[in-house]
Write a protein that holds these residues in place. Structure first.
Motif, PDB file in Angstrom:
ATOM      1  N   THR A  93      79.081   3.961   8.697  1.00  0.00           N
ATOM      2  CA  THR A  93      79.452   2.628   8.251  1.00  0.00           C
ATOM      3  C   THR A  93      80.952   2.434   8.447  1.00  0.00           C
ATOM      4  OG1 THR A  93      79.874   3.373   5.993  1.00  0.00           O
ATOM      5  CG2 THR A  93      77.643   2.583   6.484  1.00  0.00           C
ATOM      6  N   ARG A  94      81.370   1.184   8.240  1.00  0.00           N
ATOM      7  CA  ARG A  94      82.798   0.876   8.229  1.00  0.00           C
ATOM      8  C   ARG A  94      83.089   0.116   6.949  1.00  0.00           C
ATOM      9  NH1 ARG A  94      84.309  -4.403   9.282  1.00  0.00           N
ATOM     10  NH2 ARG A  94      82.622  -5.727   9.989  1.00  0.00           N
ATOM     11  N   LEU A  95      84.309   0.262   6.462  1.00  0.00           N
ATOM     12  CA  LEU A  95      84.722  -0.465   5.278  1.00  0.00           C
ATOM     13  C   LEU A  95      84.901  -1.932   5.652  1.00  0.00           C
ATOM     14  CD1 LEU A  95      85.564  -0.336   2.302  1.00  0.00           C
ATOM     15  CD2 LEU A  95      87.895   0.095   3.089  1.00  0.00           C
ATOM     16  N   ALA A  96      84.159  -2.811   4.994  1.00  0.00           N
ATOM     17  CA  ALA A  96      84.212  -4.235   5.308  1.00  0.00           C
ATOM     18  C   ALA A  96      85.032  -5.012   4.290  1.00  0.00           C
ATOM     19  CB  ALA A  96      82.793  -4.807   5.376  1.00  0.00           C
ATOM     20  N   GLY A  97      85.211  -4.471   3.081  1.00  0.00           N
ATOM     21  CA  GLY A  97      85.994  -5.189   2.083  1.00  0.00           C
ATOM     22  C   GLY A  97      86.156  -4.406   0.796  1.00  0.00           C
ATOM     23  N   ILE A  98      87.235  -4.737   0.087  1.00  0.00           N
ATOM     24  CA  ILE A  98      87.505  -4.168  -1.240  1.00  0.00           C
ATOM     25  C   ILE A  98      87.902  -5.324  -2.140  1.00  0.00           C
ATOM     26  CG2 ILE A  98      88.944  -2.614  -2.618  1.00  0.00           C
ATOM     27  CD1 ILE A  98      89.503  -1.021  -0.079  1.00  0.00           C
ATOM     28  N   GLU A  99      87.285  -5.379  -3.313  1.00  0.00           N
ATOM     29  CA  GLU A  99      87.623  -6.411  -4.289  1.00  0.00           C
ATOM     30  C   GLU A  99      87.456  -5.844  -5.691  1.00  0.00           C
ATOM     31  OE1 GLU A  99      84.692  -9.669  -4.359  1.00  0.00           O
ATOM     32  OE2 GLU A  99      83.453  -8.367  -3.133  1.00  0.00           O
ATOM     33  N   PRO A 100      88.094  -6.442  -6.675  1.00  0.00           N
ATOM     34  CA  PRO A 100      87.886  -5.982  -8.048  1.00  0.00           C
ATOM     35  C   PRO A 100      86.428  -6.183  -8.450  1.00  0.00           C
ATOM     36  CG  PRO A 100      89.774  -7.473  -7.919  1.00  0.00           C
ATOM     37  CD  PRO A 100      89.070  -7.520  -6.599  1.00  0.00           C
ATOM     38  N   HIS A 101      85.885  -5.224  -9.172  1.00  0.00           N
ATOM     39  CA  HIS A 101      84.508  -5.357  -9.647  1.00  0.00           C
ATOM     40  C   HIS A 101      84.444  -6.535 -10.612  1.00  0.00           C
ATOM     41  CE1 HIS A 101      80.650  -4.462 -11.451  1.00  0.00           C
ATOM     42  NE2 HIS A 101      80.440  -3.597 -10.477  1.00  0.00           N
ATOM     43  N   PRO A 102      83.421  -7.386 -10.495  1.00  0.00           N
ATOM     44  CA  PRO A 102      83.354  -8.585 -11.347  1.00  0.00           C
ATOM     45  C   PRO A 102      83.106  -8.300 -12.828  1.00  0.00           C
ATOM     46  CG  PRO A 102      81.381  -8.399 -10.001  1.00  0.00           C
ATOM     47  CD  PRO A 102      82.322  -7.326  -9.541  1.00  0.00           C
ATOM     48  N   LYS A 103      82.571  -7.117 -13.172  1.00  0.00           N
ATOM     49  CA  LYS A 103      82.244  -6.837 -14.572  1.00  0.00           C
ATOM     50  C   LYS A 103      82.917  -5.590 -15.135  1.00  0.00           C
ATOM     51  CE  LYS A 103      77.814  -9.164 -14.425  1.00  0.00           C
ATOM     52  NZ  LYS A 103      76.387  -9.074 -14.624  1.00  0.00           N
ATOM     53  N   LEU A 104      83.230  -4.612 -14.293  1.00  0.00           N
ATOM     54  CA  LEU A 104      83.782  -3.352 -14.777  1.00  0.00           C
ATOM     55  C   LEU A 104      85.294  -3.311 -14.592  1.00  0.00           C
ATOM     56  CD1 LEU A 104      81.127  -0.905 -13.267  1.00  0.00           C
ATOM     57  CD2 LEU A 104      81.224  -1.825 -15.587  1.00  0.00           C
ATOM     58  N   ARG A 105      86.014  -3.093 -15.686  1.00  0.00           N
ATOM     59  CA  ARG A 105      87.474  -2.997 -15.611  1.00  0.00           C
ATOM     60  C   ARG A 105      87.882  -1.730 -14.873  1.00  0.00           C
ATOM     61  NH1 ARG A 105      90.505  -3.902 -21.074  1.00  0.00           N
ATOM     62  NH2 ARG A 105      91.892  -2.816 -19.685  1.00  0.00           N
ATOM     63  N   ARG A 106      89.018  -1.794 -14.199  1.00  0.00           N
ATOM     64  CA  ARG A 106      89.600  -0.666 -13.473  1.00  0.00           C
ATOM     65  C   ARG A 106      88.608  -0.060 -12.476  1.00  0.00           C
ATOM     66  NH1 ARG A 106      94.163   0.424 -13.915  1.00  0.00           N
ATOM     67  NH2 ARG A 106      94.066   2.597 -13.359  1.00  0.00           N
ATOM     68  N   THR A 107      87.838  -0.920 -11.837  1.00  0.00           N
ATOM     69  CA  THR A 107      86.847  -0.495 -10.860  1.00  0.00           C
ATOM     70  C   THR A 107      86.885  -1.439  -9.664  1.00  0.00           C
ATOM     71  OG1 THR A 107      85.429   0.347 -12.628  1.00  0.00           O
ATOM     72  CG2 THR A 107      84.380  -0.025 -10.514  1.00  0.00           C
ATOM     73  N   ASP A 108      86.877  -0.857  -8.478  1.00  0.00           N
ATOM     74  CA  ASP A 108      86.787  -1.644  -7.247  1.00  0.00           C
ATOM     75  C   ASP A 108      85.342  -1.728  -6.795  1.00  0.00           C
ATOM     76  OD1 ASP A 108      89.455  -2.239  -6.900  1.00  0.00           O
ATOM     77  OD2 ASP A 108      89.830  -0.650  -5.436  1.00  0.00           O
ATOM     78  N   LEU A 109      85.024  -2.777  -6.084  1.00  0.00           N
ATOM     79  CA  LEU A 109      83.736  -2.908  -5.422  1.00  0.00           C
ATOM     80  C   LEU A 109      84.025  -2.824  -3.931  1.00  0.00           C
ATOM     81  CD1 LEU A 109      80.754  -3.355  -6.018  1.00  0.00           C
ATOM     82  CD2 LEU A 109      81.151  -5.803  -5.742  1.00  0.00           C
ATOM     83  N   ARG A 110      83.587  -1.751  -3.304  1.00  0.00           N
ATOM     84  CA  ARG A 110      83.829  -1.540  -1.878  1.00  0.00           C
ATOM     85  C   ARG A 110      82.554  -1.855  -1.107  1.00  0.00           C
ATOM     86  NH1 ARG A 110      87.562   3.921  -1.964  1.00  0.00           N
ATOM     87  NH2 ARG A 110      89.063   3.057  -3.444  1.00  0.00           N
ATOM     88  N   THR A 111      82.692  -2.685  -0.104  1.00  0.00           N
ATOM     89  CA  THR A 111      81.560  -3.103   0.708  1.00  0.00           C
ATOM     90  C   THR A 111      81.652  -2.438   2.068  1.00  0.00           C
ATOM     91  OG1 THR A 111      81.536  -5.232  -0.437  1.00  0.00           O
ATOM     92  CG2 THR A 111      80.333  -5.098   1.655  1.00  0.00           C
ATOM     93  N   TYR A 112      80.557  -1.825   2.486  1.00  0.00           N
ATOM     94  CA  TYR A 112      80.480  -1.127   3.765  1.00  0.00           C
ATOM     95  C   TYR A 112      79.411  -1.783   4.622  1.00  0.00           C
ATOM     96  CZ  TYR A 112      83.086   2.468   1.298  1.00  0.00           C
ATOM     97  OH  TYR A 112      84.040   3.146   0.576  1.00  0.00           O
ATOM     98  N   GLN A 113      79.653  -1.819   5.934  1.00  0.00           N
ATOM     99  CA  GLN A 113      78.686  -2.392   6.877  1.00  0.00           C
ATOM    100  C   GLN A 113      78.323  -1.329   7.908  1.00  0.00           C
ATOM    101  OE1 GLN A 113      80.065  -5.771   9.092  1.00  0.00           O
ATOM    102  NE2 GLN A 113      77.999  -6.366   9.657  1.00  0.00           N
ATOM    103  N   CYS A 114      77.042  -1.190   8.173  1.00  0.00           N
ATOM    104  CA  CYS A 114      76.561  -0.220   9.152  1.00  0.00           C
ATOM    105  C   CYS A 114      76.957  -0.665  10.561  1.00  0.00           C
ATOM    106  CB  CYS A 114      75.041  -0.083   9.053  1.00  0.00           C
ATOM    107  SG  CYS A 114      74.360   1.079  10.255  1.00  0.00           S
ATOM    108  N   LEU A 115      77.425   0.282  11.348  1.00  0.00           N
ATOM    109  CA  LEU A 115      77.815  -0.016  12.724  1.00  0.00           C
ATOM    110  C   LEU A 115      76.605  -0.145  13.644  1.00  0.00           C
ATOM    111  CD1 LEU A 115      80.856   2.409  12.952  1.00  0.00           C
ATOM    112  CD2 LEU A 115      80.904  -0.074  12.715  1.00  0.00           C
ATOM    113  N   ALA A 116      75.443   0.342  13.216  1.00  0.00           N
ATOM    114  CA  ALA A 116      74.248   0.292  14.060  1.00  0.00           C
ATOM    115  C   ALA A 116      73.332  -0.884  13.721  1.00  0.00           C
ATOM    116  CB  ALA A 116      73.472   1.604  13.949  1.00  0.00           C
ATOM    117  N   CYS A 117      72.989  -1.028  12.440  1.00  0.00           N
ATOM    118  CA  CYS A 117      71.995  -2.044  12.067  1.00  0.00           C
ATOM    119  C   CYS A 117      72.588  -3.210  11.273  1.00  0.00           C
ATOM    120  CB  CYS A 117      70.851  -1.400  11.290  1.00  0.00           C
ATOM    121  SG  CYS A 117      71.288  -0.876   9.612  1.00  0.00           S
ATOM    122  N   ASN A 118      73.888  -3.182  10.995  1.00  0.00           N
ATOM    123  CA  ASN A 118      74.600  -4.225  10.250  1.00  0.00           C
ATOM    124  C   ASN A 118      74.180  -4.360   8.791  1.00  0.00           C
ATOM    125  OD1 ASN A 118      76.421  -5.078  12.252  1.00  0.00           O
ATOM    126  ND2 ASN A 118      74.787  -6.227  13.246  1.00  0.00           N
TER     127      ASN A 118
END
Length: 65
Positions: free
Chosen positions: A26-51
Protein backbone atom coordinates in the motif's frame (compact mmCIF):
# COMPACT_ATOMS: atom_id res chain seq x y z
CA UNK A 1 16.78 8.62 -1.81
CA UNK A 2 16.84 6.90 -5.15
CA UNK A 3 13.45 5.15 -5.29
CA UNK A 4 14.52 2.82 -8.09
CA UNK A 5 16.81 1.00 -5.64
CA UNK A 6 14.26 0.90 -2.79
CA UNK A 7 13.30 -2.64 -1.76
CA UNK A 8 9.48 -2.58 -1.60
CA UNK A 9 9.39 -6.17 -0.35
CA UNK A 10 10.28 -4.77 3.10
CA UNK A 11 7.18 -2.54 3.27
CA UNK A 12 6.25 -3.79 6.75
CA UNK A 13 9.61 -2.58 8.07
CA UNK A 14 8.63 1.01 7.30
CA UNK A 15 5.12 0.63 8.73
CA UNK A 16 3.21 0.32 5.47
CA UNK A 17 0.51 -2.29 5.94
CA UNK A 18 -0.20 -4.82 3.25
CA UNK A 19 -3.63 -4.66 1.62
CA UNK A 20 -6.25 -6.57 3.58
CA UNK A 21 -8.04 -7.45 0.32
CA UNK A 22 -5.26 -8.73 -1.96
CA UNK A 23 -2.07 -8.72 0.17
CA UNK A 24 -0.13 -6.30 -2.05
CA UNK A 25 1.75 -3.26 -0.82
CA UNK A 26 0.00 0.00 0.00
CA UNK A 27 0.90 3.67 -0.05
CA UNK A 28 0.09 6.31 2.51
CA UNK A 29 -2.79 8.34 1.07
CA UNK A 30 -3.53 10.65 3.99
CA UNK A 31 -3.13 11.51 7.66
CA UNK A 32 -5.73 13.37 9.70
CA UNK A 33 -6.68 13.71 13.35
CA UNK A 34 -8.98 10.92 14.49
CA UNK A 35 -12.54 12.29 14.72
CA UNK A 36 -13.26 10.68 18.12
CA UNK A 37 -9.99 9.64 19.80
CA UNK A 38 -7.75 12.32 21.30
CA UNK A 39 -4.02 12.20 20.51
CA UNK A 40 -4.65 9.72 17.71
CA UNK A 41 -4.12 10.01 13.97
CA UNK A 42 -6.21 8.30 11.34
CA UNK A 43 -3.89 7.11 8.57
CA UNK A 44 -5.41 6.10 5.26
CA UNK A 45 -3.60 3.68 2.97
CA UNK A 46 -4.42 2.78 -0.64
CA UNK A 47 -3.42 -0.47 -2.32
CA UNK A 48 -1.15 -0.04 -5.32
CA UNK A 49 -2.68 -3.10 -7.04
CA UNK A 50 -6.44 -3.10 -6.40
CA UNK A 51 -6.97 0.48 -5.07
CA UNK A 52 -8.64 -0.83 -1.89
CA UNK A 53 -8.57 1.79 0.89
CA UNK A 54 -8.03 1.04 4.57
CA UNK A 55 -7.76 3.35 7.56
CA UNK A 56 -5.78 2.64 10.72
CA UNK A 57 -5.94 4.53 14.03
CA UNK A 58 -2.43 5.34 15.28
CA UNK A 59 -1.94 6.70 18.83
CA UNK A 60 0.49 9.62 18.98
CA UNK A 61 3.47 9.01 21.23
CA UNK A 62 4.45 12.00 23.38
CA UNK A 63 7.98 13.33 22.88
CA UNK A 64 10.42 12.63 25.70
CA UNK A 65 11.70 15.71 27.48
Amino acid sequence: MNTSSFNWSNAEEINLPLCEECGCRTRLAGIEPHPKLRRTDLRTYQCLACNEVQAIAVPLVPLSS
